[in-house]
Structure formats: C-alpha cells, structure tokens
Write an enzyme that holds these catalytic residues in place. Structure first.
Site, PDB file in Angstrom:
ATOM      1  N   GLU A  34      10.892  64.692  21.490  1.00  0.00           N
ATOM      2  CA  GLU A  34      10.391  65.788  20.664  1.00  0.00           C
ATOM      3  C   GLU A  34      10.998  65.667  19.273  1.00  0.00           C
ATOM      4  OE1 GLU A  34      11.031  69.678  22.364  1.00  0.00           O
ATOM      5  OE2 GLU A  34      11.026  70.628  20.386  1.00  0.00           O
TER       6      GLU A  34
ATOM      7  N   ASP B  15       6.330  68.623  17.389  1.00  0.00           N
ATOM      8  CA  ASP B  15       6.375  70.027  17.765  1.00  0.00           C
ATOM      9  C   ASP B  15       6.192  70.949  16.579  1.00  0.00           C
ATOM     10  OD1 ASP B  15       6.654  71.939  19.829  1.00  0.00           O
ATOM     11  OD2 ASP B  15       8.672  72.395  19.103  1.00  0.00           O
TER      12      ASP B  15
END
Lengths: 290, 290, 290, 290, 290, 290
Positions: free
Chosen positions: B207, B228
């Site tokens: 991420e 993200d």
C-alpha cells in the site's frame, strides 16, 4: 415518553459465551494458517500503541466483541474504551485505544473491525430512524431479517441504537403471516388453530393487509396486529380500530422519508428490516502510532 | 476485454461442504426449539407450492445455499431454479419455485431468504459497479471487509456479480499496509523483511499513499501496488509509473460516481469494500400459492 | 374441554436437525472406538430381525430419535413403527420392529433405547398426571428443570404425554421469580422494570407466595401469575381473585396425590418439574429373533 | 470390607475438559439469546449473596460442574463449597454459597441446579442402595443405561454415591449379552469368537440365564458372568458354582426391597440400571439473600 | 546465503487459537472417561517434578503445543523450557522440566509427547536435509502431503527445521499438475484457462516432465515450474532454460543421497513430501523425578 | 497358530460415524476457500476416469475413509475397489478406480491420498513385522503412541496389517508404568492401590524392568506384565517365570532385526510404537485417464 424509548443508558452487555464461537470462527476464517505479512515484518517482541477511530460519525456497538477478538489472540493486550456501546462517536474520534504486542494487534485488526463496523452500522441506522420519530410514542423494532449466524449480536446492536427487538426466532412468539393465512384458509381459522395449541406464555400477532382482516383478527382477541404495507390513511384508521384491543405494528418498506408520518398515526411499533439486513457498515479504522 | 471481466458464464459452484455448517447454524439460530406458529397452523400432511420472487431487479447469488436450507429440514422438497446464480432477475420475476410439504417450506423460509437476499445484494452491487467501468480493462475486486463467518459465500457472490476476489485471508498473499510500514519503519524495510521470509508462491503487494513511496516500492520489485486514496490525477501518474512493473490497484472510498474516472486511469484493479460490507440486501419474498 | 388438553392426536414431529447432534454425541459416547463384543461375534454379513418391546405399559415418545440412532450407523436398516409417539404401548407390546444387518442393530441398541426409554418415561409420567385431572380444565405444563442438553426433546416428550410447554428458555418469556423480587426490592418494582424493557411480544408472569403479592401483581396488569406452594384454600382464593385478570399457574411439589384437588380450584395451569427431571425411564428392551 | 466399598473419601475429581462442552451446551440451550427477565430487572452493577440449599437430604455430586456453569458466565463469582462431592447434605443445609454480580447468579441458576440436582439424585440413589447391602461384600455397579450425553458425569455421580462403574462404553470390555448369543448360536461359540479376536487387555463377561449356560461359560474360562434375572435361590447356586472361577454379577430388576437378599448370596457385584436412568433429582434451590 | 535459508532464529510462534481444537481433540481421544491407572494410584494432592527428555538427538518443534496439552488439564502446572523450538537437543538432554500436581502430568504425558515427538520428527528430518544442501542456494520446501488435521502444525515444524512452506492448501496458489494438464488437453491450454480466471495475487506454477513442456510453460509466462522426477542432467538443463524466467522447483523421490547433486543444479527449491508424511517421530520420554 | 494371528480375513469395517469429522476437517483444511487451480481449469461438466495406484508394494488400509473423502464433495462419484483393506497391492497395481465428475476427483485427490497413504503405511509396517515372527505365537500390538486425532483409524490400520490393539486410551485398561511406580513408591503399592479402586472389568498390567519387580508383580496377581527393554536372555527368563501366571508383553525399541529373537522367547505380545508413530506413508498416486 422518551425514557421508554431510548434504552441506551440501560444497555445490558451480552455474555461472551453468546458470541465466543462467532469470534473464533471469524478469526480462523481470516488467519487459518497465519498472517504471512505481519509474521514476516513484525517481531513477536515489537510493541505498539494503536487506536480504533470512527472515520464517520455514528452510534457504537460491539466494543466487547471486538475486544474479545483481540484477546483471543493475546489476552495481554490492554484496551481502553473511550466510546462505549450505545454512545455516539464523532468523525475521527478515538473509540478504543490499544496497547501491547504489535503482532496480534495487526493480525486481529480486520476481524475486530469487521464486527465493530457491522454492528455499529446497525446501531447507527437504528439511532437515526429512532431520532426521526422521537416526537411520537412509537418504538422502532427489528425483524428476523438478520445476517445468518449473527442474530444475537445484531439484535443487541439494535438495542444499542435505541430500538427494541421483535421475535428472536420462530420459537418465542407467534406471528401469523400471510402465508400461514393462505395455508389455514383464512385469518380466523389460523388464529383458532394457534389458540388451540400455543403455550400460555406466547403472545399472538397476526399480519393483516386490509381493514376487514383486521376486524376479524380483533374479534378473535389477538395480542398484536402487524399492519403490512398499508397507506398512511388506512394505517391511521387501523390504529384507531385496534386501540386498547391490540398492540399495533406498522411494517413494509418504511424509510426515513415515511417514518415520521407513519409514527404520527399513533401506531405502537414500526418494524424495519433494513436496519439489520441493509445498514451500511460504520467506517472505522485502526491506526498504529508507534 | 469484456470476456476477461464478466465471469458469470463461468461461475463455478461451491461445494456444500463449504457452507453446510453456516446453513445449520442459521437454521438452529432461527428455530432452535421449533416454529410455534407454523406447527400450530400447518399439518405435517399439508402440501404447498411456493415461489421465491425478486421484489426488485437484481443479480442472483446463493440459490444452492438457499436450497440447502430447505433440504436440511426436508430433503423431499422439490426446487426448480428459474434464475441461476450469476444471472439477473427482473422485478417480480420468480427465481425459484418450490413444491412439497408446506410445513418445512414455511419454517425454512426466513433462513433461506436471509442467505439469498444477502448474497444477491452483494452480487447486485458488484454487477452495478462492474457495469459502470465496462469500457475500461479494470477489474472490480473485493476485500477482507466481509461479514464475520460468511467470507467464502460473500467472495462467491462477488464472482456472481462479475467481480474478482482479492485475498481470502491473511495467509494467501502478502499485503503490506500502512500499519506494517509504520512498524517496519519504512516501505523498503517492510518489503525486504517480507522478501526474506515469505514463501515462493506468495505474491507481494504494498500500500502506498504517495508517489515517493510508490517509487521506493517499485524499486524493490514488488508484484502489485495498492494506491490508496489518491486523487485521480496522482493515481493516473502512479499507474503510468508502475506500468509493466507492477499490477496497480486503486482503493479508498470509491463510489459509483467516481468509479468510471478511476478506471479511466488505466489502473488494473479497483478494490471496493462496500460491495461486501454495506451492500443492501436484495428484496425477495416467498409466496405460497395454494 | 378434553380436546384442548389432549394434544396427542396432533403431535407435530421434530425436525432431525434439532436432535442430530445429540444423537451423534450419544453414539460416540458409547462406541468411540468400536463395539469390541459385537465386532468379535457378529459378521458384517449377518442379518437379523429384532423388536423393541415395552416391558411395562407406557406412553411412547422418541421413535424418530431412536430410528435416527440406528440410521446413523446404517441407513439401510428397515424400521417398522407399530406404536407411534403419543400413543400407549401395553406391556410386552412390540413398539418397533427392525430388519437388516445384525451388527449395527446390536451396536446401536443401547444408545437408541436410552433415548426412547428416557423420553417415553417423561411422556408416561405426563400422561398419568394429565389423566388424574382430566375432569378439570387445567393443563399440565413442564418447567425448565430439564436434563442438560436434552431440553427440546424432553419438551417434546411432555407434549407426547398430553402436557403443554412452559418457557423453553430464559429468552422466550418473562417469569419474575422470588429471587428477582428480592433483588428488585418488591413485586411492583420488578414488574415495572420489566415493563420498561421487555419486548412487546413477550408475556410477563410473576411468582407470588401470598395474596398480598398477588394483589400487587394483578394491579400492575401482568399476563400470568405463578402461585407458588400455596395451600389449596389459599390457591382457590388466589384463582378467584385473578379470574379474567391473569392466567393462573399452580406450582410447587404437586404430586399425583394432590393434583386433582389443585386442579379443582379452577387454576389454568399446573406446572410440574418432576415430569422432566425425575420421571423414571420406561422399561424397554430390544430382542433379536434370528 | 467396607473400605473397599465406600470410595467417597477417595473420590477423584473430573478434569473440566471432560464436561466443558456439556456445560456450554446447557447454558446456550437455556439462554441462547439472553435472559429477558433478569436483564430487565437486575443491573450489571448489582451484587448479591446467594446459597444453594438442599431441600431434601441427599448425597452431593457435581459441585465442580455447577461451579463451571457459573464461571462460564462470570469468572469473578466467588463460590464457597460447604458440602463437597461424595458427602451428605441434610435438609435445608447450605451446599454452596455464592457471592458476586447478581445478574450472572440469577441467569446461571437453573442450568447449574439442573446439573447438580441430576447428579446428586444419582449419587443419593446409589448411596441408599449401597447402604442396604453394607453388611455384604458385594459392590453396586452402574450400567450403560445412562442419559444421552452425560455418561461420564453420571458414572462419576455413581462413584460419589459409593458405587462402582461397569463398562463406560462398548469399547472397554466385552460383555456378551443374550442377543449376541442368539446371533452366535450359543454361549460357547460366542465366547470362542471373542477369544479369537479380543485384545489381551480386555476382560470377557457373559450374560447367562440358566445354570446350564453358566456351566458352559465357566468351562470356556471367562472373567465374569452376568447372572440375569435369576430367582434368589438359583442365583445363590450360580454364585457357588462360579466361586474362584469368575466374578459374579447379579442384574435384572433389583430394587431396594430385594437388594439385601441378593447381596446375601455372596455375589460380587449388583448392577442396577435405575440409579442412572431413573433416579429422581435431588431437590435443591438457590436463594438470594440480599 | 545461509541467512536466507536458516530461519530458525526467526521462527514465529503460532497463536494457540490455531491448535487449541487439535489439542482438546487429542486429549479427549486419550482420556475421554478418565485415566483409570493414574486416578487409582495418584492422589490429587500429590506433586511431582518431571522432565521431558530427548532420547535421541534432534531438532525440537511443538513445545508450545505440548505445553497447551498440559495446561488444558491443569493451568497451574509450571513448565520451564530448556530447548526452544527451532533449536537442537542432544541425546538425553532435558527439553522441558515440569513441576506441579502429579496427576495431570501423568495423564497428559502421552498426548503431549505425541505432538512433540511427531513435530520434532518433522523438524529433524527437515533440518537434516537442509544441512545436506547447505552449500547451495536451494531452499527445502514441504508439500500438501501432510497428516490429516495437522497441516498448520506440520508446516510450522518444517519452518522449525529450517525449511520453507509451499502452498498451505488448494486455495492460496495455483499449481497445475499432470492431471490438470490431462483434463485441459495440454500445458498451454491449462495455463491460459488459469490466467483467465485466477486472482491477481495468486502465483502460477506448472508441473512439467519434459523440456518441451517446460518450453511451452515458459513461453506462457508462468511464475514457477515444478520439474518432476527429472534425471539430474535434464534437471540442470531445465534450470538453465528457466533462469530469470521462472522459479524452479525440483520434486519427486528426492532422498538424502540425491539431494546434494540436485541442489548443485542451481534449482531454487527442492520439495520433499516425506519430511511431513514419513518422518519418524523423535524419541522423547517423560520421567518423573520424585 | 497363524489363524489366531492373521486377522486380515476377518477385518471388521469402521462405521463412518467414527471418522466423518476427521474427513471433513481434512477437506476443509485443504480447500477451505476452494481449489483455485481446478476451478479455473476444469468445467463442472467435465467427467473423468481415474485410478489410485500403489507406487510401491504394500498392505492397504483406509479405502472406505478415502472414499468418504471423495463422497463428501460429490456423492455421485463411482468408486470400484480392486484391493480391499487388509490385502496387499503390488507395485503399480490399481487399488481403486474412480469415475464421475472430474472436478471433485481432482480437488479431493490429496486429502483422500493423505489418509490412504498414511493408514496403508501403518498397515504395511505392521504386516512386515508380523511376517518376521510368523513362526512364533507372539502377537504384534500397537501402543498409544499415535498421531493426535487419528487414533481410531491408526488402530484399525494395525488390525489391517495383521496386528492387534493394546489399550485405546487411558480409560479402557490399567497399565502401571514406571512413572506410576515412582509416585506410588513401589510396584506392590501401585498394584494394591489399583486393585482397591479399579472396576471389575478392567485388566491390570504392570511395567517391570527387572526380575525382582516381576516377582513382586506376579505375587500381587496381575493380568499382564510389560517387560520393558530387557536383554533377550532376561526376557526369556521373565517369560518363563510368568508362564501361566500373567500375559507377557515385550516392549522397548524392538526392530525388524530383533523381533524374531524376541518372539522366540515365547513372549505373548510384542508391542511396537513405531508402527503407528513412524511408519513411512505408502507411496500412492492418483492418475487421470481421460
């Protein structure tokens, strides 16, 4: 009377025995063979502080369940609850702070949040619809349209939202529905069959679609009537007819838009399936502050 | 390529072994001590025909699970499936017709519908978001934000809706999230720790919130990046940087309104939590036709 | 009205789902590692005819449960039921005849008889006490004083004996008992607390020991009163006072000797713990006729 | 020798692992969705003192099991045991005193008492029959006629009553019964088949109805004979014949009236089914003293 | 690089949640109705000191599991671990010392040793084969040929031995085996079907028997190739062909005799079924020192 | 007498109830979320023929268990058994042929083979050691050193190999071991304590290391002696001393090399732990023939 309706201040906790199996199942579903990411990155000796944050405002429900998730992995984790079940969190408010070994915090995170977000979502939806009818005596009740395997928890979340619970299952009260009436061949016959066989501690409620059916049901002396999908005017008339003769319950596609006018009919109960089967999860996150 | 994306025609059924326990649990939760209403009104000899109807249009998922509910009470019930999993029902279309003893039909009704409505709700939400990005190559994938105890079924419902599945648990792929990076002290260090320990058959996704983090991750040679909550422009730039170096996945609050512009960036995957945790149940009912 | 009271002819069978686990548990408890006697003596090819005989006269309950025991070992065994649940067997009457492989018949014998003898014992005790009060309208009801793990089956056996069921658990009706009154500080306060919190479909019963307590309870408007351990005269007076205001239930050490005079007071219900917790097993045997 | 027979002073406790599942099952059976009465009346903050009283005199068995019930709801409850397993309580004697949160005490009450009353009833019935034959060397043994799901606990209660245990299941000893003999075609053939196949650590007992059968069995060299339903004179003769050749066990409808004369024959064991399958529960109650 | 290969120093413990059920099952399997020997000989008050000794040298795995066995019977037992998981014990070295009540030590002994000996046997076999190829970069990996019900524990034992884990199940990676290729009609078709349907986080490995098949597989762009039962020369050629294109895994009857020459081909992984399915148990004993 | 020893022709099958849970557990362990490879490659409509082949010669055990694995996924699969349990397969002989849907055959393959290979490995090891002592009357018996969770199946596999079973658990016979003797303070005291408390149907065996201990044990009148780790000469002397007084069992590190000379002492039983805890799995494979 608001006291009657808002039970939050009196919310009684569930015994862990009632959700212990659900929690273990959820954890095993997520990490049956371990957490390959956390186990590679985090040492068993690492410690962390973390917070569960509400990303959106909402009513909290399920703190003890989420705590049980963490403690199933590590009984040594220390959790401080800042917003208790039945209370409201603001956006970005810390709901729980957690301290202890970093590894179980990260591994239990998703399973814990899945419970807490799901139950808080139900509590929030319930709270919102309860607030819309606050000027009227009607209570909001949930139905048996719950998520398979989670009924006890979801019914609890409804109470945390200020709602009340209808039947928990098929065994704790009689509710004669349209399909039963079809099989029995009529409202009166269905009621009579039940009266002949049901236990003395079981109340009887009947679903009626018309005022004629209502009249038959009232004459049979039932405890409650479920007034299904009636236009508001008909509902008001039905409530008038049933006054002092039976508890009245409105049901069928009730939305935030229609709830207030339905409550204004003086109906005793408004039953809403979507607060359990379709309430969106409350947006929560767990953030590690090293 | 639409073939790649719409897998409905190739939907592979689940073995009942995978949901047998969930079905028994749901039935016992609803009728642990019997159905006092039906048992009082319906004779064990009564037979009935019934139909499960879609009250609203939607994508169907969970027919075999609902059938298993009925057959757990009475293996002799005959079910004819008119709309199969992965296909769409119109409003008021009959999805399944049922014939046999009236008593188990009425007693199993709610548990069966609770599964079918929940799973079809997920399939419908997935189908709708998949349709919105049909012109782009991106796949819709679900997350681990599922209802506790139902993950296998919910992942299946996503497939029935034309979506794909991300990880099933913490054990089948590495996903280095923000909290892991905090504990590790940086993206590069987290990736290196994983590379040292993870199995050879496990892919690694990271991420990242910024292009700098993305750059670090790409230089470490990971398989996929979870981009993200990036603004669309940053996302497009990230996709460009990662091209041919890593699979790209957009995540974070993606809604029907924003899905199309996100897909237009060329991102490979759009991951959406709410299709599993917040999709409203599909409105279904069971009607007895005597 | 005898029709109201004797429900035998309308006895509704239990779904095997409700006792399947209890049956497997009982079998595994008895033969976890096999039956060393039968396995040594009986060839898997041997067949036999056998009969389950009532050694003493009694009311039969549990045939389907006993059959399930046999079928868990061998689904091919053929059972013919000669005396159905809810009917009476004479001494030495054949209740069930069995045909098929000899080995599973002999191995399942004890587990099957243990269920059938236990449940038929309860049904017989219930039948006998019901018969003693047949001239009066009172119903015999059982309590929650059941054998751990067998409540659903024992409640069914009571129905097979012509009795009715009181609460199934702590969750399907309110029964305010002496200990609750002690904690609440009085009958009226206990009732008020319940009224504020209990669901609308839950009836409220209160245990009272004196006519004063009864008066208070009736004034609070409860559904039923449990008149505990009252002398017959006081009981008669209590029944008179409660007429048309609440269902009346007599309880406390009621025996075959006292049942008739208690029923003669006009009380609605006679609740008896010993029909479930202390009824002797019915004497049954299984005989192989080669 | 009385020391041999009365094992109370040496009663070995059971590991909770052996009854933990039974306790959880019993609690969930009673309060699957909560205790609607107690939760409405008792605040989670209320505390109480309570006592479990013997309402009738009897032998106590199951204190640890009952304690486990309370502790499954609240590990913080403090229990003081005044009458231990294997000892006698007088009428109105306090067996256990309990202190702590009032809510779990009231909610666990019935499940705890159901275990304790059931097991103490078995212990009491066993004690009484053991006392009747105290002048003779015979031991009282129980059978496999136990309540489904509770065998380990009931066998323990027999020991608490001063009795001994026969087989625990079909797998820990050979007992050739009448039906086996029918299938084998004779006593001698049945014994020979067993001898060919049974393990070296398994004893062999044979049920015989006549002295001829006994003679055959003794000539085959078995370990024990079950002398079934023999008149006292024949039993005495059988015991004489078997002396020093096999352990002798009398069985079949032995009552308090006949036990003494049967023991007087010099038989080694008297096996009695009704101490487990038909012993009335011991009358116990839980009283809250505020 | 040895650091990459010997992970012992970084062995991450399993959460007890992952083996709690297996431990309870093993204990109940051994002492379902109690330990008749120990209960007769050892008083509940007796205490003891005991040691678990390695009778042969070996790599230890499963200390926490064995401890959990003891603690399931008696949480008060004190265990001191002298040789931790992932470390080597010499012959007659004390691995764990135990202090506390004698009764649970003796009763839990066998169940605890069965786990520890089985898992240490796997760890030892793994350690030995890892040592044989220490000069080469190849890792030893285990397969899905594990003992039913113990996979998570056995995979852990492999890690304790310095090996790595291949797939945990059928759901965490794609491995196209010979039978799949037969059904698909060829290597290329099988790979294409998988590519169309598998999730983006799932790696793809293909079993190939010939260099032609290898060529096809490499051209399809898979992640790994399982080179099954190839003669060493062919294997070396295959490894050369696959370099930088796919991870290479040798499998098929690899023994301590052949391991070194196989590793010398430069293959990345050597997968060995017998380290889990056929490793002899490590010889361990528990000795009481009074 | 060979008839006494080779029980293969009389092998009694296990009831599926005894292994159903183990089979479901093994399947769920392997495919909890589905078989990503097979589901991608094989259509639900594809059918196949397959064979389970013995890759090495061995004694077969576990066919019914393996069949149950396949049938848990697909009851419609047709299996033809060519080599039954208790019989020998040659290398490359087909043991079972399977026909039906290809998908469940491939998905169940590994779980089914894991059971069959494990149990056949035990049967083969047993068969081989039984053959080595065929000229002597001694029986081979297994111990409680079994794989956790699989004891009933492994004991069955020993019988399939021609061996016999010692105790199944701690509850079906008394075996006084060295640790018990240490706690009791001597052989005689340990035996006396047992005699005072053990049931009449339980045999008593004592482990002795010296002829002095043997003498004490024989004088106490026990049923069997376990002669542990004695040199062959001492063993022979012990067997002579115990003749007609107790069953004799040799144990302790008995290998194929030493078995024959041990059996030649005339000992009744040779107990061997490694046939259950360390027997290598039989090499089996499943081949699809399209």
């Amino acid at each position: 009377m608001p006291n009657n309706k808002n039970l939050n201040s009196e919310l009684v906790p569930l015994y862990p025995l009632l959700y212990d199996e659900a929690v273990r199942r959820a954890l095993l579903e997520d990490l049956a063979r371990g957490d390959v990411t956390t186990d590679a990155i985090v040492s068993p000796e690492d410690t962390a502080k973390a917070r569960i944050l509400a990303r959106a405002p909402g009513r909290i429900a399920g703190i003890a369940v989420a705590s049980h998730v963490f403690h199933c992995l590590d009984p040594g984790l220390q959790l401080d609850v800042l917003v208790c079940d039945g209370n409201d969190a603001e956006a970005n408010e810390t709901v729980v702070s957690i301290q202890g070994a970093a590894r179980p915090i990260l591994t239990a995170e998703r399973a814990a949040l899945n419970f807490l977000a799901h139950l808080s979502g139900i509590a929030t939806a319930t709270r919102d619809i309860v607030a819309l009818i606050a000027r009227h005596p009607a209570r909001v009740v949930c139905t048996r349209k719950t998520t398979p395997g989670l009924r006890v928890l979801e019914k609890y979340a409804v109470r945390a939202g200020g709602g009340s619970n209808h039947r928990f299952g098929l065994d704790d009260a009689v509710l004669i529905k349209d399909n039963h009436i079809v099989v029995a061949g009529g409202v009166a016959e269905a009621i009579r069959r039940v009266r002949r066989r049901a236990g003395h501690m079981v109340k009887i409620e009947v679903e009626v679609d018309t005022l004629d059916q209502l009249d038959i049901a009232l004459n049979e002396g039932i405890d409650a009537v479920l007034l299904d999908n009636m236009p508001v005017k008909m509902l008001a008339e039905a409530v008038r007819l049933a006054r002092k003769r039976a508890i009245t319950e409105a049901s069928g596609g009730i939305t935030p838009k229609t709830a207030e006018e339905i409550a204004a009919t003086g109906v005793d109960l408004i039953s809403i399936g979507w607060i359990t089967h379709s309430a969106p999860a409350l947006n929560l996150s767990l953030d590690v502050d090293f």
